[in-house]
Design a protein around this motif. Structure first.
Motif, PDB file in Angstrom:
ATOM      1  N   VAL A 136       2.652  -4.393  -5.479  1.00 27.79           N
ATOM      2  CA  VAL A 136       2.883  -5.585  -4.337  1.00 27.79           C
ATOM      3  C   VAL A 136       4.282  -5.814  -4.714  1.00 27.79           C
ATOM      4  CG1 VAL A 136       2.524  -8.024  -4.117  1.00 27.79           C
ATOM      5  CG2 VAL A 136       0.790  -6.442  -4.497  1.00 27.79           C
ATOM      6  N   PHE A 137       4.957  -5.946  -5.970  1.00 23.81           N
ATOM      7  CA  PHE A 137       6.326  -6.529  -6.291  1.00 23.81           C
ATOM      8  C   PHE A 137       7.016  -5.323  -5.710  1.00 23.81           C
ATOM      9  CE2 PHE A 137      10.278  -5.780  -8.606  1.00 23.81           C
ATOM     10  CZ  PHE A 137      10.678  -6.908  -8.684  1.00 23.81           C
ATOM     11  N   ALA A 138       6.909  -4.045  -5.771  1.00 26.25           N
ATOM     12  CA  ALA A 138       7.572  -2.867  -5.201  1.00 26.25           C
ATOM     13  C   ALA A 138       7.512  -3.110  -3.652  1.00 26.25           C
ATOM     14  CB  ALA A 138       7.074  -1.759  -5.561  1.00 26.25           C
ATOM     15  N   GLY A 139       6.480  -3.161  -3.234  1.00 23.12           N
ATOM     16  CA  GLY A 139       6.543  -3.600  -1.561  1.00 23.12           C
ATOM     17  C   GLY A 139       7.396  -4.639  -1.185  1.00 23.12           C
ATOM     18  N   PHE A 140       7.231  -5.829  -1.889  1.00 24.20           N
ATOM     19  CA  PHE A 140       7.996  -7.134  -1.785  1.00 24.20           C
ATOM     20  C   PHE A 140       9.555  -6.516  -1.745  1.00 24.20           C
ATOM     21  CE2 PHE A 140       8.750 -11.542  -3.301  1.00 24.20           C
ATOM     22  CZ  PHE A 140       9.202 -11.853  -2.120  1.00 24.20           C
ATOM     23  N   LEU A 141      10.232  -5.862  -2.557  1.00 23.09           N
ATOM     24  CA  LEU A 141      11.464  -5.478  -2.698  1.00 23.09           C
ATOM     25  C   LEU A 141      11.870  -4.627  -1.701  1.00 23.09           C
ATOM     26  CD1 LEU A 141      13.910  -5.455  -3.990  1.00 23.09           C
ATOM     27  CD2 LEU A 141      13.128  -3.921  -5.717  1.00 23.09           C
ATOM     28  N   GLU A 142      10.983  -3.445  -1.284  1.00 24.90           N
ATOM     29  CA  GLU A 142      11.311  -2.765   0.058  1.00 24.90           C
ATOM     30  C   GLU A 142      11.215  -3.397   1.107  1.00 24.90           C
ATOM     31  OE1 GLU A 142       9.712   1.466   2.267  1.00 24.90           O
ATOM     32  OE2 GLU A 142       9.064   0.926   0.311  1.00 24.90           O
ATOM     33  N   HIS A 143      10.636  -4.264   1.407  1.00 24.26           N
ATOM     34  CA  HIS A 143      10.316  -5.076   2.503  1.00 24.26           C
ATOM     35  C   HIS A 143      11.594  -6.069   2.758  1.00 24.26           C
ATOM     36  CE1 HIS A 143       9.106  -9.192   4.577  1.00 24.26           C
ATOM     37  NE2 HIS A 143       8.367  -8.430   5.400  1.00 24.26           N
ATOM     38  N   THR A 144      12.026  -6.559   1.460  1.00 24.07           N
ATOM     39  CA  THR A 144      13.423  -7.363   1.454  1.00 24.07           C
ATOM     40  C   THR A 144      14.524  -6.308   1.996  1.00 24.07           C
ATOM     41  OG1 THR A 144      12.374  -8.780  -0.214  1.00 24.07           O
ATOM     42  CG2 THR A 144      14.857  -8.938   0.035  1.00 24.07           C
ATOM     43  N   ASP A 146       0.755  -1.330  -0.012  1.00 23.29           N
ATOM     44  CA  ASP A 146       0.043   0.035   0.027  1.00 23.29           C
ATOM     45  C   ASP A 146       0.831   1.128   0.022  1.00 23.29           C
ATOM     46  OD1 ASP A 146      -2.256  -1.579  -0.273  1.00 23.29           O
ATOM     47  OD2 ASP A 146      -2.737  -1.389   2.046  1.00 23.29           O
ATOM     48  N   LYS A 147       2.187   1.216   0.337  1.00 18.51           N
ATOM     49  CA  LYS A 147       2.829   2.213   0.256  1.00 18.51           C
ATOM     50  C   LYS A 147       3.035   2.884  -1.073  1.00 18.51           C
ATOM     51  CE  LYS A 147       6.301   1.253   4.001  1.00 18.51           C
ATOM     52  NZ  LYS A 147       7.803   1.174   4.441  1.00 18.51           N
ATOM     53  N   TYR A 148       2.907   2.131  -2.158  1.00 18.43           N
ATOM     54  CA  TYR A 148       2.876   2.427  -3.524  1.00 18.43           C
ATOM     55  C   TYR A 148       1.632   2.606  -4.253  1.00 18.43           C
ATOM     56  CZ  TYR A 148       7.834   1.489  -2.771  1.00 18.43           C
ATOM     57  OH  TYR A 148       9.244   1.355  -2.383  1.00 18.43           O
ATOM     58  N   SER A 149       0.735   2.703  -3.519  1.00 20.98           N
ATOM     59  CA  SER A 149      -0.591   2.784  -4.143  1.00 20.98           C
ATOM     60  C   SER A 149      -0.569   4.134  -4.708  1.00 20.98           C
ATOM     61  CB  SER A 149      -1.584   3.097  -2.996  1.00 20.98           C
ATOM     62  OG  SER A 149      -3.053   3.472  -3.401  1.00 20.98           O
ATOM     63  N   GLY A 150      -1.115   3.994  -6.179  1.00 24.69           N
ATOM     64  CA  GLY A 150      -1.082   4.890  -7.008  1.00 24.69           C
ATOM     65  C   GLY A 150       0.320   5.256  -7.745  1.00 24.69           C
ATOM     66  N   LYS A 151       1.363   4.664  -7.388  1.00 26.35           N
ATOM     67  CA  LYS A 151       2.866   5.081  -7.877  1.00 26.35           C
ATOM     68  C   LYS A 151       3.021   4.434  -9.366  1.00 26.35           C
ATOM     69  CE  LYS A 151       4.093   7.344  -4.113  1.00 26.35           C
ATOM     70  NZ  LYS A 151       5.247   6.770  -3.193  1.00 26.35           N
ATOM     71  N   PHE A 152       2.289   3.461  -9.931  1.00 21.82           N
ATOM     72  CA  PHE A 152       2.499   2.727 -10.905  1.00 21.82           C
ATOM     73  C   PHE A 152       1.426   3.009 -11.915  1.00 21.82           C
ATOM     74  CE2 PHE A 152       4.901   0.659  -8.040  1.00 21.82           C
ATOM     75  CZ  PHE A 152       6.087   1.139  -8.097  1.00 21.82           C
ATOM     76  N   ASP A 153       0.372   3.923 -11.780  1.00 22.13           N
ATOM     77  CA  ASP A 153      -0.782   4.085 -12.418  1.00 22.13           C
ATOM     78  C   ASP A 153      -0.519   4.636 -14.040  1.00 22.13           C
ATOM     79  OD1 ASP A 153      -1.962   3.222 -10.302  1.00 22.13           O
ATOM     80  OD2 ASP A 153      -3.053   5.163  -9.800  1.00 22.13           O
ATOM     81  N   LYS A 154       0.598   5.450 -14.065  1.00 22.84           N
ATOM     82  CA  LYS A 154       0.954   5.968 -15.521  1.00 22.84           C
ATOM     83  C   LYS A 154       1.498   4.631 -16.279  1.00 22.84           C
ATOM     84  CE  LYS A 154       1.835  10.674 -14.188  1.00 22.84           C
ATOM     85  NZ  LYS A 154       2.633  11.751 -14.161  1.00 22.84           N
ATOM     86  N   GLY A 155       1.807   3.516 -15.681  1.00 21.84           N
ATOM     87  CA  GLY A 155       2.190   2.424 -16.693  1.00 21.84           C
ATOM     88  C   GLY A 155       3.593   1.996 -16.572  1.00 21.84           C
ATOM     89  N   TRP A 156       4.282   0.896 -17.423  1.00 21.49           N
ATOM     90  CA  TRP A 156       5.433   0.473 -17.585  1.00 21.49           C
ATOM     91  C   TRP A 156       6.194   1.462 -18.630  1.00 21.49           C
ATOM     92  CZ3 TRP A 156       1.701  -4.027 -17.583  1.00 21.49           C
ATOM     93  CH2 TRP A 156       1.329  -4.151 -18.807  1.00 21.49           C
ATOM     94  N   ASP A 157       5.657   1.896 -19.506  1.00 24.67           N
ATOM     95  CA  ASP A 157       6.399   2.766 -20.449  1.00 24.67           C
ATOM     96  C   ASP A 157       7.035   4.153 -19.810  1.00 24.67           C
ATOM     97  OD1 ASP A 157       6.546   1.353 -22.820  1.00 24.67           O
ATOM     98  OD2 ASP A 157       4.431   1.782 -23.238  1.00 24.67           O
ATOM     99  N   ALA A 158       5.956   4.577 -18.870  1.00 26.96           N
ATOM    100  CA  ALA A 158       6.350   5.894 -18.020  1.00 26.96           C
ATOM    101  C   ALA A 158       7.287   5.691 -16.886  1.00 26.96           C
ATOM    102  CB  ALA A 158       5.073   6.374 -17.327  1.00 26.96           C
ATOM    103  N   TYR A 159       7.327   4.236 -16.465  1.00 28.31           N
ATOM    104  CA  TYR A 159       8.216   3.562 -15.559  1.00 28.31           C
ATOM    105  C   TYR A 159       9.636   3.639 -16.290  1.00 28.31           C
ATOM    106  CZ  TYR A 159      10.785   0.569 -12.371  1.00 28.31           C
ATOM    107  OH  TYR A 159      11.801  -0.252 -11.483  1.00 28.31           O
ATOM    108  N   ARG A 160       9.473   3.155 -17.386  1.00 30.86           N
ATOM    109  CA  ARG A 160      11.172   3.021 -18.394  1.00 30.86           C
ATOM    110  C   ARG A 160      11.567   4.383 -18.439  1.00 30.86           C
ATOM    111  NH1 ARG A 160      11.384   0.585 -23.454  1.00 30.86           N
ATOM    112  NH2 ARG A 160      13.371  -0.341 -22.764  1.00 30.86           N
ATOM    113  N   LYS A 161      10.930   5.122 -18.988  1.00 28.30           N
ATOM    114  CA  LYS A 161      11.424   6.599 -19.171  1.00 28.30           C
ATOM    115  C   LYS A 161      11.865   7.184 -17.860  1.00 28.30           C
ATOM    116  CE  LYS A 161       8.358   7.530 -23.219  1.00 28.30           C
ATOM    117  NZ  LYS A 161       7.117   8.116 -23.814  1.00 28.30           N
ATOM    118  N   GLN A 162      11.215   7.209 -16.717  1.00 30.79           N
ATOM    119  CA  GLN A 162      11.659   7.620 -15.516  1.00 30.79           C
ATOM    120  C   GLN A 162      13.093   7.215 -15.176  1.00 30.79           C
ATOM    121  OE1 GLN A 162       8.837   7.063 -12.341  1.00 30.79           O
ATOM    122  NE2 GLN A 162      10.136   7.739 -10.644  1.00 30.79           N
TER     123      GLN A 162
END
Length: 787
Positions: free
Chosen positions: A308-316, A248-264
């Motif tokens: 969920v993946f992002a939370g898993f990685l931060e948790h780790t 839930d820490k990442y709620s809304g953080k990936f709403d712009k999608g994977w291409d936006a993530y790649r550019k960022q």
């Protein structure tokens, strides 16, 4: 008076007289490390891409890993094999994966030297080497380096962690495990987690607690004795399991999608100096959907899967931070050589729509978007074996193309951090020297001033094949010592040579462009065609992300590199090429016991891993359990194979004998006795599985079947299974009697695990002979009595 000591092989230097008063003692010298020898810590992440860590440009919070990078070095040119077990064999031996017999994961082993899954004893492990030099050696977490058919209690144990130089082990032997219901092994025996998910259990925190305890156990007695800790959590391999508050820490953080993530991430990588300013971002992958064309429901689901993946990685990262903080508390951090790496690029095993059950991938079963949407609120919890869609895989490997299982840089280029505050003057810098997984062991030996041994336990050792990176620690311009490196995974091939990379993709540059899927078979004719026309060529000095194919312009160079690939293939046991993918999992392999048609199992024994259990997919079989019902009745599981990702369970509930079948969490079927009320006393409970059609394995369908239930040889229930699992009954569980341990096969409304049987079980018989049931009770009782 100081003690007189002597080394092994030396003559006794004391004096032996007729009596003690005229004699002088001397003692065999303990095996002590050199004064000031550093500890060694390997942190091995799973399925974590080049663009996933914060210090490599990701928006995912990894402050503790970033802290290691700040105190040490980040390498931007580290390479692995594109798959977990093969890479891990390189990390720990310093030899190439085919030299280790690890062309694939051990479940996909083949009967050739380069792929049989048996790491030769002449390829010594770093643990075995350091043990000889006075180190404590600990292994925590994922192992996956033992032939899968040898992970049962029958052993042999010589390729388990304690057989390969580790003094203590706590973790899981297979490729992945349920993070809330893990299949745990302590040293050479199975064990159970001490808490439940409801009590806050998660494997990562458990592993860190155990690691700290192992270190403390020895340091409180011998504070000057160094340790080698191989720490390999299940993260971030599927299932992506993490408590909801972390996701839930990442709620809304990936709403712009994977291409936006790649550019960022791409822009941040340039800003951090991880990639050169002139680097071009690789193309949008043809297999990946356009985010803007997805439905609102799809975007919502896929964004949540990434949260969920992002939370898993931060948790780790948080728990890695706990381990590092513990080293600092002990005063050991400054003199610990830490290497953090991922075993391959991000994983595409979730397919185009993601999955709530990764076992679908291993059984060629397509995912169902509507089922995934229905599960959205529970993704990350213990109910599902979830994995994100491959759009996020592509994004996680920014700036590269493709992913795990393929030898484009997206599959083989990984984050690599080296931190040794006492031994490295440079802090927070980036290193560009070419390196590979086989370079970790020689680097450690160089830093410790240890020569590779000629023998380990009497076995003459093969040459280490990697190169030390120590010269690059304090010299950013040091020459790259690793000049040439081959790659091969499921027929996907490439070669690095002095700044150039030749790549021959299989089944093609993408699934959509080739018209073929993962695991497409390749014959000799096709291989010849690929060698003539299928290779690409990239100049990495100018083209970091492999975006400009120079195959036509540099034809002579390419031809030479193809020839060099074959030379390396011959040198390192790469041939024959086997591209069959998941179909390799179904190949028969040598078993410890001779092949038989009837198996006897006993209560109170360890869980039998699926690869050492009878193969019950697509074949007729019966399972008979000789059990006793006490006065007042009994309930619980009689016999079980698999987990919440797939399998079957035979149980009594509400007085009714029941057979439950979990088809890769896609469908569940239940066949019950017509009537309940089983009387007290001894009984033989049986189910008969009779195929009624043929399997379609490429399409993820095992045989349909008729199932009959028997009590003391009399039919009490019958039903049909329209479809069954074609290849692997389950990733998260094996064969067990008397309970459904770990993640449950059936749903909560059926029973709550472990649903232990409240009567008593004497023995069980599994019969795969296919013989018809006649006089069942008498035959089973007679057979069980003979055992």
């Amino acid at each position: 008076m100081s003690l007189k000591e002597y080394k092994t092989g030396q003559s006794f230097p004391g004096v032996i007289g007729r009596t003690f008063d005229v004699s002088q003692p001397a003692w065999p010298a303990p095996n002590r490390a050199k004064d000031g020898a550093p500890n060694v810590l390997f942190i091995v992440l799973d399925d974590t891409g080049f663009g996933h860590l914060g210090c490599y440009g990701s928006p995912i919070n990894t402050p503790n890993i970033d802290g290691l990078a700040k105190d040490g070095l980040r390498y931007n040119n580290m390479h692995t094999t594109a798959l977990c077990s093969p890479s891990r064999s390189c990390f720990i031996t310093g030899r190439n994966h085919h030299s280790n017999g690890m062309s694939c994961i051990t479940e996909g082993s083949v009967g050739y030297p380069g792929g049989n899954g048996y790491i030769p004893f002449e390829n010594g492990f770093l643990s075995e080497i350091l043990l000889q030099h006075g180190y404590n050696t600990y292994c925590l977490g994922k192992w996956h380096l033992t032939p899968s058919e040898q992970t049962s209690a029958a052993g042999p144990y010589d390729r388990w962690p304690l057989g390969r130089g580790f003094e203590r082990y706590y973790g899981f032997l297979g490729g992945d495990t349920h993070q809330y219901y893990p299949e745990l092994v302590r040293d050479n025996s199975q064990t159970e987690a001490e808490k439940t998910p409801e009590e806050g259990y998660h494997l990562t925190s458990d592993l860190v607690d155990r690691a700290k305890a192992m270190i403390a156990d020895a340091k409180q007695v011998a504070p000057n004795k160094p340790f080698f800790l191989y720490f390999a959590p299940g993260a971030c391999h599927a299932p992506h399991h993490v408590p909801k508050e972390w996701a839930d820490k990442y709620s809304g953080k990936f709403d712009k999608g994977w291409d936006a993530y790649r550019k960022q991430v791409f822009e941040k990588q340039k800003e951090l100096g991880i990639i050169a300013k002139a680097t071009k971002l690789s193309r949008h992958d043809p297999d990946v959907q356009d985010w803007d064309r997805l439905t609102a429901d799809e975007r919502k689901l896929f964004a949540r899967m990434m949260e969920v993946f992002a939370g898993f990685l931060e948790h780790t990262d948080h728990y890695i931070g706990e381990l590092i903080a513990f080293l600092k508390e002990l005063g050991e951090y400054e003199n610990t050589l830490i290497m953090l790496i991922s075993d391959n690029g991000a994983s595409a095993e979730g397919g185009p729509t993601g999955s709530v059950n990764e076992n679908k991938f291993f059984n060629n079963v397509p995912d169902n978007l509507q089922q995934n949407l229905a599960a959205i609120d529970d993704i990350g919890g213990p109910k599902y074996f979830n994995h994100y869609p491959w759009g996020w895989t592509h994004a996680g490997n920014t700036p590269f193309r493709r992913w795990k299982r393929e030898t484009y840089r997206g599959g083989v280029s990984d984050p690599f951090i080296v931190c040794w505050p006492k031994g490295i003057k440079a802090k927070g810098e980036v290193r560009t020297q070419y390196c590979h997984a086989i370079d970790m062991v020689p680097t450690v030996l160089d830093c410790l001033g240890i020569e590779a041994p000629v023998q380990i336990r009497g076995v003459t050792q093969s040459p280490i094949q990697g190169f030390s990176l120590r010269s690059s620690f304090d010299n950013a311009k040091a020459e790259s010592l690793h000049k040439t490196q081959y790659f091969e995974m499921f027929g996907h091939r490439s070669l690095y040579h002095e700044g150039w990379r030749a790549v021959c993709p299989w089944p093609g540059t993408s699934f959509s462009e080739s018209g073929l899927g993962f695991g497409a078979p390749m014959d000799g004719k096709k291989l010849t065609e690929l060698d003539a026309k299928g290779w690409e060529l990239y100049n990495l000095n100018d083209d970091f992300a492999e975006t400009d194919n120079l195959a036509d312009k540099e034809r002579d160079r390419l031809i030479a590199m193809v020839g060099l690939w074959y030379a390396e293939a011959g040198k390192y046991n790469v041939l024959p090429i086997d591209s069959r993918g998941t179909l390799r999992l179904a190949d028969p392999r040598p078993q410890i016991a001779v092949d038989r048609k009837k198996y006897i199992f006993y209560p109170g024994t360890q869980v039998i891993p699926s690869n050492a259990a009878p193969r019950l997919t697509n074949v007729p079989h019966t399972v008979s359990v000789h059990a006793s019902i006490p006065k007042g009745g009994a309930e619980g599981v009689l016999f079980c194979m698999g987990g919440n990702d797939g399998g079957f369970v035979f149980y009594i509930n509400g007085g009714k004998l029941t057979y439950g079948y979990n088809y890769v969490a896609d469908q569940r079927f239940k066949i019950e006795a017509k009537n309940g009320g089983i009387p007290e006393g001894d009984h033989v409970f049986t189910f008969e599985f009779a195929p009624t059609g043929k399997p379609d394995i490429p399409k993820g369908k095992g045989v349909p079947a008729n199932v009959k239930l028997f009590v003391d040889g009399k039919v009490v229930g019958e039903g049909n299974l329209p479809v069954t699992i074609p290849i692997s009954l389950g990733l998260g569980g094996g064969l067990v009697m008397g309970a459904d341990t770990g993640s449950p096969v059936m749903l909560a409304e059926d029973y709550k695990p472990p649903f232990a049987f409240t009567g008593s079980i004497k023995r069980s018989l599994v019969d795969i002979s296919g013989e018809p049931i006649e006089d069942l009770e008498a035959k089973v009782r007679m057979y069980l009595a003979r055992q």
